[in-house]
Write an enzyme that holds these catalytic residues in place. Structure first.
Site, PDB file in Angstrom:
ATOM      1  N   SER A 543       0.828  -1.198   0.000  1.00 45.44           N
ATOM      2  CA  SER A 543       0.000   0.000   0.000  1.00 45.44           C
ATOM      3  C   SER A 543       0.872   1.261   0.000  1.00 45.44           C
ATOM      4  O   SER A 543       1.669   1.441  -0.915  1.00 45.44           O
ATOM      5  CB  SER A 543      -0.935  -0.069   1.203  1.00 45.44           C
ATOM      6  OG  SER A 543      -1.992   0.800   1.032  1.00 45.44           O
ATOM      7  N   ASP A 631      -9.562  -5.228  -4.421  1.00 41.74           N
ATOM      8  CA  ASP A 631      -9.076  -4.114  -3.599  1.00 41.74           C
ATOM      9  C   ASP A 631      -9.840  -2.831  -3.942  1.00 41.74           C
ATOM     10  O   ASP A 631      -9.825  -2.378  -5.076  1.00 41.74           O
ATOM     11  CB  ASP A 631      -7.574  -3.917  -3.861  1.00 41.74           C
ATOM     12  CG  ASP A 631      -6.928  -2.948  -2.892  1.00 41.74           C
ATOM     13  OD1 ASP A 631      -7.655  -2.196  -2.224  1.00 41.74           O
ATOM     14  OD2 ASP A 631      -5.684  -2.951  -2.799  1.00 41.74           O
ATOM     15  N   HIS A 663      -7.604  -5.572  -0.197  1.00 42.23           N
ATOM     16  CA  HIS A 663      -6.362  -4.811  -0.049  1.00 42.23           C
ATOM     17  C   HIS A 663      -5.312  -5.544   0.795  1.00 42.23           C
ATOM     18  O   HIS A 663      -4.113  -5.430   0.556  1.00 42.23           O
ATOM     19  CB  HIS A 663      -6.712  -3.465   0.591  1.00 42.23           C
ATOM     20  CG  HIS A 663      -5.580  -2.510   0.652  1.00 42.23           C
ATOM     21  ND1 HIS A 663      -4.879  -2.126  -0.471  1.00 42.23           N
ATOM     22  CD2 HIS A 663      -5.011  -1.844   1.685  1.00 42.23           C
ATOM     23  CE1 HIS A 663      -3.936  -1.273  -0.128  1.00 42.23           C
ATOM     24  NE2 HIS A 663      -3.989  -1.086   1.183  1.00 42.23           N
TER      25      HIS A 663
HETATM   26  C1  LIG Z   1      -5.565   4.835   4.823  1.00 46.20           C
HETATM   27  C2  LIG Z   1      -5.060   3.742   3.958  1.00 46.20           C
HETATM   28  O1  LIG Z   1      -5.655   2.676   3.919  1.00 46.20           O
HETATM   29  N1  LIG Z   1      -3.997   3.984   3.215  1.00 46.20           N
HETATM   30  C3  LIG Z   1      -3.459   3.010   2.321  1.00 46.20           C
HETATM   31  C4  LIG Z   1      -2.896   3.712   1.113  1.00 46.20           C
HETATM   32  C5  LIG Z   1      -2.420   2.207   3.074  1.00 46.20           C
HETATM   33  O2  LIG Z   1      -1.247   2.474   2.999  1.00 46.20           O
HETATM   34  N2  LIG Z   1      -2.902   1.231   3.866  1.00 46.20           N
HETATM   35  C6  LIG Z   1      -2.073   0.512   4.802  1.00 46.20           C
HETATM   36  C7  LIG Z   1      -2.614   0.685   6.187  1.00 46.20           C
HETATM   37  C8  LIG Z   1      -1.961  -0.957   4.490  1.00 46.20           C
HETATM   38  O3  LIG Z   1      -0.989  -1.583   4.951  1.00 46.20           O
HETATM   39  O4  LIG Z   1      -2.836  -1.500   3.817  1.00 46.20           O
END
Ligand SMILES: CC(=O)N[C@@H](C)C(=O)N[C@@H](C)C(=O)O
Length: 688
Positions: A543, A631, A663
């Site tokens: 992410s 996702d 995700h």
């Molecule tokens: C707020 C959020 O979900 N941001 C994403 C871009 C992200 O980086 N998520 C992290 C928490 C993850 O590890 O999935």
């Protein structure tokens, strides 16, 4: 005397790596603990049962299995006299929610079962050794599916034990024929991991009459959740999230406009109890039924921030801030409150103090907050162990779990010492764990790193978010990588939680530079120690961590020899139109967000400039991409965009596609396949 440097050997055979992974998967994680009522034995001794639930990956069945185990704890109200397990583990199947009544006499269970190919939900009431009732909620059709998630979901007995409260999806009109024009209606949902959760309603079951009432009186522009019974069962208290003009993703986003509400059951009147312009979560009623504590933070801005701990007095209707936002670490070391969820019970027995587990820099500590003075004391900061999780507290008996990077979670109980004697905290272990002697770890200024006198290959892992934190706790993948012979550097860069609100606020507008440089600085400083092989460095992230991994290989093209990115953010400008959190793209790119925002070319340009895709033409590092088909947070098209760019540039790239995964890529087969491919990709490209 310094040891001579020797070449480190990394395990490289797939079968041996898989065996290590299997071995480490055998450590379960705690997900719940309840303390039962006090029972006096006929010899005068007092005891209670501690009920625990655990999860464990079952690789053979390709499932995360859940099981329970109970313990008996004899005590004298101040200390544990004797404790031990009462029986073996039992696997829990089909239970979505379960809760004992306050007296412990009854139990309610929400069960899902497939009958003739159709999913059905049942609500069961158990008493002693029998099932008193079983209601087929699907056939009754008073509402849609019951919510079982952490965000909205709850199942709570009334104080009188005559009614049960839960949250379910509002009943939708039947769509028998498309001539009625409703068959293809679009229902917004609450995004990543909350798919099909659109309009929650509060439901009350009258247990005696088996009657379900779907509550009315809640404003139509609000989605209720995290509900419980008000003192004397006069009504319900809940968190309501505004969903107009449209819903934004809630997972990992504590910054959604929301408030505490009370709906009176007699009049149907709904009253707002907290501010109109903030975000709240985790309301918890004190044992004396007089006060409610909850956490509060700002709307929009960083998706997770330093919280305020607030308290609402039920009788005076006054709200006070017990612990305010901490901009910078205080002299006593306290850095602020970052918990996203309080444990189911969090009050001391005298309704004076509140307990929570909370990230403080690179570890998670147990904190005690005195609600009359706002004083915060740590129960664990002096302990050697890594990180602490409060599972529950009842009548001052705390149930906690402790883990560290080389020690899987254990289970302990202990009585909360009297105010002022917190340093006398003593724990009794109910379930031992197995420390991994071949893994060592340390927290340094920029790093968590294994220091050994061999030239170790290094895997750099920045976290995602970007407003989250890596604490010194047990991680399956890092444990296996260490056992294979790798060294792992887990990086908390500026913008992480746990270091003060100023630290968080320093990042929005500076992503792609500040966070990238911080990670590189941490890597460079550990390399100066001379213990790592500079030719054998890989970067892995998911992410926003994947965003950083892709940035690092673009901005430092000769440095990293392998890169693995899970659902990475690669282009904010193309992500904003398809993610469930468009506000995240705006805020992290340095803009304020409004639901009626109009995108300007300059904004899109800035987003592009801050994205890894901007640096893709410089990339030389082989990249392994792992994408989840479902996702909603960072849609797979982000990864595909990067894949195409690398292919055009003839940079080695491989894409793994996980259908049925969102995700987190956390289904058991996706997670283990992802791990194996990560390990093998790194071995191949670091020429180990
Ligand atoms: C707020 C959020 O979900 N941001 C994403 C871009 C992200 O980086 N998520 C992290 C928490 C993850 O590890 O999935």
């Amino acid at each position: 005397m310094p040891c001579p440097h020797v070449v480190c050997k990394v395990l490289r055979e797939a079968a041996e790596i898989a065996q290590l992974y299997r071995d480490q998967c055998r450590f379960p994680a705690l997900c719940r603990a309840d303390v039962g009522p006090v029972i006096t034995s006929r010899y005068g001794g007092q005891y209670c049962n501690v009920y625990t639930e655990w999860t464990q990956r079952d690789l053979e069945r390709n499932e995360n299995v859940k099981f329970c185990r109970q313990y008996i704890v004899f005590h004298d109200d101040k200390s544990v006299v004797y404790s031990g397990p009462s029986g073996n583990c039992t696997e829990i199947k089909g239970e979505l929610l379960s809760v004992d009544s306050p007296s412990g006499d009854m139990k309610a269970v929400l069960r899902e079962s497939t009958i003739k190919g159709e999913d059905k939900q049942f609500l069961e009431i158990w008493h002693k050794n029998r099932k008193l009732k079983c209601l087929n909620l699907t056939t009754l059709s008073k509402h849609g599916k019951v919510y079982e998630d952490d965000q909205f979901g709850c199942m709570v007995w009334s104080h009188s034990e005559t009614h049960l409260l839960y949250v379910a999806e509002k009943k939708r009109p039947k769509t028998e024929s498309y001539f009625q024009g409703q068959q293809f209606e679009y229902y917004e949902d609450w995004g990543e991991a909350l798919v099909n959760k659109s309009s929650p309603v509060l439901c009350v079951l009258d247990i005696e009459g088996s009657n379900i009432t779907v509550l009315e009186g809640i404003p139509a522009n609000i989605s209720p959740g995290q509900a419980f019974w008000a003192p004397n069962d006069t009504g319900l208290v809940f968190v309501g999230w505004w969903h107009e003009p449209f819903r934004l993703g809630l997972k990992y986003c504590a910054n959604r406009r929301s408030s505490l509400f009370y709906v009176d059951l007699a009049s149907g009147k709904c009253e707002q109890l907290s501010s109109n312009s903030s975000a709240v979560c985790s309301p918890r009623l004190s044992p004396d039924l007089c006060r409610i504590v909850y956490m509060e933070c700002g709307v929009f801005g960083p998706h997770q921030q330093c919280n305020r701990l607030c308290m609402y007095d039920w009788y005076t209707k006054q709200t006070s801030v017990v612990v305010d936002v901490v901009q910078r670490a205080r002299e006593d070391g306290f850095t602020g409150i970052y918990s996203s969820m309080l444990s189911p019970r969090c009050w001391s027995a005298d309704s004076q103090r509140v307990l929570m587990s909370c990230a403080q820099r690179c570890r998670k500590d147990l904190l005690v907050v005195d609600t009359s003075t706002g004083e915060v004391t740590s129960l664990t900061s002096q302990s050697e162990e890594g990180s602490w999780n409060l599972l529950n507290i009842h009548r001052d008996l705390m149930v906690v779990s402790c883990s560290s990077p080389n020690c899987p979670p254990d289970l302990r109980v202990g009585f909360l010492p009297e105010k002022g004697s917190e340093s006398k905290m003593s724990w009794v272990t109910l379930e031992e764990t197995q420390p991994q002697a071949d893994i060592s770890w340390q927290t340094l200024n920029f790093m968590t790193v294994h220091i050994q006198y061999v030239k170790l290959p290094l895997i750099v892992m920045p976290h995602g978010g970007p407003h989250s934190v890596l604490v010194s706790e047990w991680f399956l993948s890092t444990a296996v990588l260490c056992k294979m012979g790798f060294s792992v550097l887990l990086v908390n860069y500026r913008g992480s939680l746990g270091f003060g609100q100023d630290n968080i606020l320093s990042l929005p507008g500076n992503i792609g530079t500040q966070d990238v440089k911080d990670v590189q600085l941490a890597v460079d400083s550990v390399l100066k120690q001379g213990d790592f092989d500079k030719q054998k460095i890989a970067v892995v992230g998911g992410s926003h961590g994947g965003f950083l991994a892709c940035h690092l290989i673009g901005q430092y093209p000769e440095f990293y020899k392998a890169c693995v990115a899970r659902n990475p953010v690669t282009n904010l400008a193309s992500m904003i139109g398809s993610t469930d959190i468009p506000d995240w793209c705006m805020v992290e790119a340095g803009y304020e967000y409004n639901t009626d925002i109009h995108l300007e070319p300059a904004i899109l340009e800035q987003m592009l400039n801050k994205s890894p895709i901007k640096h893709v033409s410089k990339v030389k590092t082989p990249v392994l991409l792992m994408l989840g088909e479902d996702d909603k947070r960072v849609p797979s098209k982000q990864g595909i965009e990067y894949y195409r760019a690398l292919k055009a540039l003839q940079v080695p790239v491989r894409l793994l596609w996980y259908p049925g995964n969102n995700h987190s890529l956390s289904k058991v087969d996706a997670e283990s396949d992802g791990f194996m491919n990560t390990a093998l990709w790194i071995i191949q490209h670091l020429s180990l």
